[in-house]
Design an enzyme around this catalytic site. Structure first.
Site, PDB file in Angstrom:
ATOM      1  N   ASP A  63       0.882  -1.027   0.111  1.00  0.00           N
ATOM      2  CA  ASP A  63       0.165  -0.267  -0.119  1.00  0.00           C
ATOM      3  C   ASP A  63       0.637   1.565  -0.085  1.00  0.00           C
ATOM      4  O   ASP A  63       1.598   1.786   0.830  1.00  0.00           O
ATOM      5  CB  ASP A  63      -0.720  -0.017   1.064  1.00  0.00           C
ATOM      6  CG  ASP A  63      -2.005   1.011   1.168  1.00  0.00           C
ATOM      7  OD1 ASP A  63      -1.602   1.667   0.291  1.00  0.00           O
ATOM      8  OD2 ASP A  63      -3.327   0.757   1.705  1.00  0.00           O
ATOM      9  N   SER A 113      -7.024   4.317  -1.411  1.00  0.00           N
ATOM     10  CA  SER A 113      -6.643   3.199  -1.770  1.00  0.00           C
ATOM     11  C   SER A 113      -7.662   2.322  -1.752  1.00  0.00           C
ATOM     12  O   SER A 113      -8.591   0.993  -1.541  1.00  0.00           O
ATOM     13  CB  SER A 113      -6.811   2.410  -0.476  1.00  0.00           C
ATOM     14  OG  SER A 113      -4.522   2.700   0.126  1.00  0.00           O
ATOM     15  N   HIS A 174      -9.841  -2.909   6.852  1.00  0.00           N
ATOM     16  CA  HIS A 174      -9.155  -1.799   6.218  1.00  0.00           C
ATOM     17  C   HIS A 174      -9.693  -1.812   4.716  1.00  0.00           C
ATOM     18  O   HIS A 174     -10.160  -2.494   3.603  1.00  0.00           O
ATOM     19  CB  HIS A 174      -7.899  -1.474   6.710  1.00  0.00           C
ATOM     20  CG  HIS A 174      -7.462  -0.140   6.654  1.00  0.00           C
ATOM     21  ND1 HIS A 174      -6.683   0.500   5.313  1.00  0.00           N
ATOM     22  CD2 HIS A 174      -7.391   1.128   7.769  1.00  0.00           C
ATOM     23  CE1 HIS A 174      -5.848   1.477   5.818  1.00  0.00           C
ATOM     24  NE2 HIS A 174      -6.588   2.188   6.685  1.00  0.00           N
ATOM     25  N   THR A 176      -7.863  -2.259   1.256  1.00  0.00           N
ATOM     26  CA  THR A 176      -7.343  -3.164   0.855  1.00  0.00           C
ATOM     27  C   THR A 176      -8.115  -4.508   0.605  1.00  0.00           C
ATOM     28  O   THR A 176      -8.438  -5.005   0.062  1.00  0.00           O
ATOM     29  CB  THR A 176      -5.488  -2.912   0.736  1.00  0.00           C
ATOM     30  OG1 THR A 176      -5.019  -1.972   0.186  1.00  0.00           O
ATOM     31  CG2 THR A 176      -5.232  -4.273   0.168  1.00  0.00           C
ATOM     32  N   GLU A 334      -1.122  -7.541   1.883  1.00  0.00           N
ATOM     33  CA  GLU A 334      -1.222  -6.239   2.733  1.00  0.00           C
ATOM     34  C   GLU A 334      -0.126  -5.975   3.514  1.00  0.00           C
ATOM     35  O   GLU A 334      -0.445  -6.183   4.198  1.00  0.00           O
ATOM     36  CB  GLU A 334      -2.709  -5.647   2.261  1.00  0.00           C
ATOM     37  CG  GLU A 334      -2.086  -4.017   2.609  1.00  0.00           C
ATOM     38  CD  GLU A 334      -2.879  -3.933   3.116  1.00  0.00           C
ATOM     39  OE1 GLU A 334      -3.511  -2.163   2.292  1.00  0.00           O
ATOM     40  OE2 GLU A 334      -3.533  -4.045   3.792  1.00  0.00           O
ATOM     41  N   HIS A 343       2.719   8.871   4.738  1.00  0.00           N
ATOM     42  CA  HIS A 343       1.078   9.651   5.102  1.00  0.00           C
ATOM     43  C   HIS A 343       2.188  10.586   6.700  1.00  0.00           C
ATOM     44  O   HIS A 343       1.498  11.647   6.457  1.00  0.00           O
ATOM     45  CB  HIS A 343      -0.004   8.221   5.814  1.00  0.00           C
ATOM     46  CG  HIS A 343      -1.142   9.072   4.838  1.00  0.00           C
ATOM     47  ND1 HIS A 343      -1.352   9.707   3.381  1.00  0.00           N
ATOM     48  CD2 HIS A 343      -1.789   7.421   4.229  1.00  0.00           C
ATOM     49  CE1 HIS A 343      -2.088   8.590   2.611  1.00  0.00           C
ATOM     50  NE2 HIS A 343      -1.928   7.144   3.091  1.00  0.00           N
ATOM     51  N   HIS A 381      -0.699   3.265  -4.641  1.00  0.00           N
ATOM     52  CA  HIS A 381      -0.784   3.901  -5.841  1.00  0.00           C
ATOM     53  C   HIS A 381       0.452   4.111  -4.909  1.00  0.00           C
ATOM     54  O   HIS A 381       1.470   3.653  -4.009  1.00  0.00           O
ATOM     55  CB  HIS A 381      -1.953   5.357  -5.320  1.00  0.00           C
ATOM     56  CG  HIS A 381      -1.781   5.245  -3.764  1.00  0.00           C
ATOM     57  ND1 HIS A 381      -1.397   5.522  -2.360  1.00  0.00           N
ATOM     58  CD2 HIS A 381      -3.259   4.325  -2.917  1.00  0.00           C
ATOM     59  CE1 HIS A 381      -1.340   4.965  -1.304  1.00  0.00           C
ATOM     60  NE2 HIS A 381      -3.138   4.738  -1.103  1.00  0.00           N
ATOM     61  N   HIS A 456      -0.919  11.035  -1.140  1.00  0.00           N
ATOM     62  CA  HIS A 456      -0.704  10.349  -2.805  1.00  0.00           C
ATOM     63  C   HIS A 456      -0.126  10.749  -3.169  1.00  0.00           C
ATOM     64  O   HIS A 456      -0.582  12.076  -3.783  1.00  0.00           O
ATOM     65  CB  HIS A 456      -1.628   9.207  -2.804  1.00  0.00           C
ATOM     66  CG  HIS A 456      -2.416   8.081  -1.614  1.00  0.00           C
ATOM     67  ND1 HIS A 456      -4.206   7.365  -1.617  1.00  0.00           N
ATOM     68  CD2 HIS A 456      -2.428   8.218  -0.143  1.00  0.00           C
ATOM     69  CE1 HIS A 456      -4.293   6.653  -1.043  1.00  0.00           C
ATOM     70  NE2 HIS A 456      -3.249   7.594  -0.015  1.00  0.00           N
TER      71      HIS A 456
END
Length: 526
Positions: A63, A113, A174, A176, A334, A343, A381, A456
């Site tokens: 991710d 995401s 979450h 994903t 993931e 972030h 991304h 992102h």
């Protein structure tokens, strides 16, 4: 004087960084020519394409793992082993086929995401903030859900009789992982306690509930997210005195308890810590639910090695359980906290998460064969993360650039962000990074624009693939193409005609275990 001072400071910055000299052998042109010839010989073997039917399919999703993150993680991996880093190979670097994925959402140039997960899991592009629904659904509008649901490759695999699994370092509900099983117009509806009353009254379901109801008997589920599974104010098993970790459900349901009851006669086990996970004998486990934290799992650098398993350990157990199915398996893995590190402007956390995911990829390769297992590694991304500044070979990936700014006469780290929480002014000018510990785990790398959370990035991301039909992932592709290739390779979903046509041809099930092992070893050594 000013110029001289700048020169001296630049020299101090440059000289103060420990950096290995590049190997003497690299001065010889034959070193590079021979390396290229070895690579060429290996590339020529790829002319014989692997057209086997994929018994197993694995998707590793980093991710936020854009190309700059891959490169920086490669350097970090090498430097963690005492090398300069640049020449190091990540496990994903060894995959023979590489493509680029266009990540935009239907309504967003720079995606989120949730919409991207719908693309690479369900095979259709979608709006940002929505999971498992088409672009006809509108974020947060419950009444746009029905009729716009789209199914995922995990369901296609389950319907074909394969075992299926989800492993993540985030919450299992979450963005994903949720696109693999849920149909929800808002990625933030983790439990019914996170949903507006209107949505509940209109019949929309929270994501945690859908995890257990939409696709019954998902074989392996591991990650975080305990608090979404228990009634409101239920103390957490690991942090009973911390109310912020209490259950959040308003409907009073204990989803873990319900799952456990349903598995009494099915060799199903629930675990919430590393010790209990590693004590399991996968040969005696058919179903596994592992929820190791109330929310997301901790960063790898902060992981409590007594209570929380690593991503590699979770993948190891998952594959050992799933591979018992003679029809094969589908596994979604993931590395979710790469994204969180970026972030938060914490590049060191993000890159160590990426290195850990690469370890998990290595482990998966040892447990499977390229002759019957299609493995794909990609990202949803990118991020506005970069590293530069004309650093020398072997410069610490977290170190300073070998110069100072010719504008504010201050040093800067190689790693920088386009925006994020690392923006800081001291007496009206940019902070002097030489006065802080920029190598510490939670250092906030400087950013150009102040934001509480970094954003992102919108550029294409890489797709690495190996195994049956991996060559179909080539060139520059739309992100939603990925699950169609994986399904085609495994003869699940809508593309099955070629499987019937080739049903008389040799498949991996007829290759001896010894030969499959030798071929796998050859792959790892090349």
């Amino acid at each position: 004087m000013k110029v001289a001072a700048l020169f001296i400071l630049g020299c101090l910055v440059w000289g103060g960084m420990a950096k290995p000299e590049f190997p003497e052998s690299e001065k010889d042109p034959d070193f590079w020519k021979e390396w290229a010839q070895r690579t060429l010989k290996n590339a020529l073997t790829l002319q014989d394409l692997n057209r086997n039917i994929a018994k197993n399919i694995i998707l590793f999703l980093g991710d936020g793992m854009g190309v700059p993150t891959v490169t920086a993680a490669r350097i970090l991996k090498g430097q963690m082993s005492g090398h300069s880093g640049e020449e190091t190979q990540l496990e994903m670097d060894k995959f023979p086929f590489v493509a680029l994925s266009k990540t935009y959402n239907t309504n967003a140039q720079v995606p989120d995401s949730a919409g991207t997960a719908t693309a690479y899991l369900c095979g259709v592009k979608a709006n940002e903030g929505t999971v498992g629904v088409s672009a006809a659904a509108v974020r947060s509008q419950c009444n746009t859900t029905r009729g716009n649901e789209v199914s995922s490759i995990l369901k296609w695999a389950k319907d074909a009789g394969k075992s299926v699994g989800i492993v993540t370092t985030t919450r299992v509900n979450h963005a994903t992982p949720s696109a693999a099983y849920a149909h929800c117009v808002d990625r933030d509806w983790y439990s019914d306690g996170d949903m507006p009353t209107e949505a509940l009254q209109s019949g929309c379901k929270d994501i945690a509930r859908q995890l257990f109801e939409n696709i019954p008997n998902i074989d392996v589920i591991m990650g975080g997210g305990r608090r979404s599974m228990y009634p409101r104010n239920t103390p957490d098993v690991e942090y009973p005195g911390d109310k912020k970790h209490n259950g959040t459900r308003k409907d009073g349901r204990n989803l873990v308890g319900e799952w456990t009851d349903s598995m009494k006669d099915k060799k199903g086990y629930y675990v919430w810590n590393r010790k209990d996970l590693l004590a399991l004998n996968p040969n005696n486990v058919d179903y596994l639910l592992g929820l190791f934290e109330p929310g997301d799992l901790p960063y790898e650098l902060e992981r409590n090695k007594e209570t929380d398993p690593s991503l590699t350990e979770m993948v190891d157990v998952a594959i050992k359980i799933l591979k018992k199915n003679e029809r094969g398996f589908y596994l979604l893995v993931e590395g979710g906290r790469i994204d969180h590190g970026h972030h938060e402007g914490k590049a060191k956390q993000a890159l160590h998460e990426a290195v850990e995911m690469d370890r998990a990829i290595t482990r998966a390769g040892l447990l499977t064969s390229i002759y019957d297992t299609l493995t794909v590694v990609t990202a949803d991304h990118s991020h506005v993360f970069s590293f530069g500044g004309y650093t020398q070979r072997g410069n610490s990936i977290f170190g300073l650039a070998p110069m100072v700014s010719d504008i504010d006469q201050k040093p800067f780290t190689s790693i920088l962000y386009g925006n994020g929480p690392g923006f800081k002014l001291v007496n009206g000018t940019r902070e002097n990074v030489s006065t802080v510990d920029y190598a510490q785990n939670n250092y906030l790398a400087q950013s150009a624009v102040p934001l509480s959370m970094e954003t992102h990035g919108g550029e294409d991301v890489a797709i690495f693939s190996k195994g049956p039909m991996a060559h179909l992932l080539h060139g520059v592709q739309e992100q939603h193409y990925i699950p169609h290739v994986m399904a085609y390779a495994a003869c699940i979903g809508q593309n099955k005609d070629h499987c019937r046509a080739n049903s008389g041809s040799p498949s991996l099930s007829h290759i001896s275990p010894t030969l499959a092992f030798l071929l796998s070893v050859k792959w790892l050594l090349c």
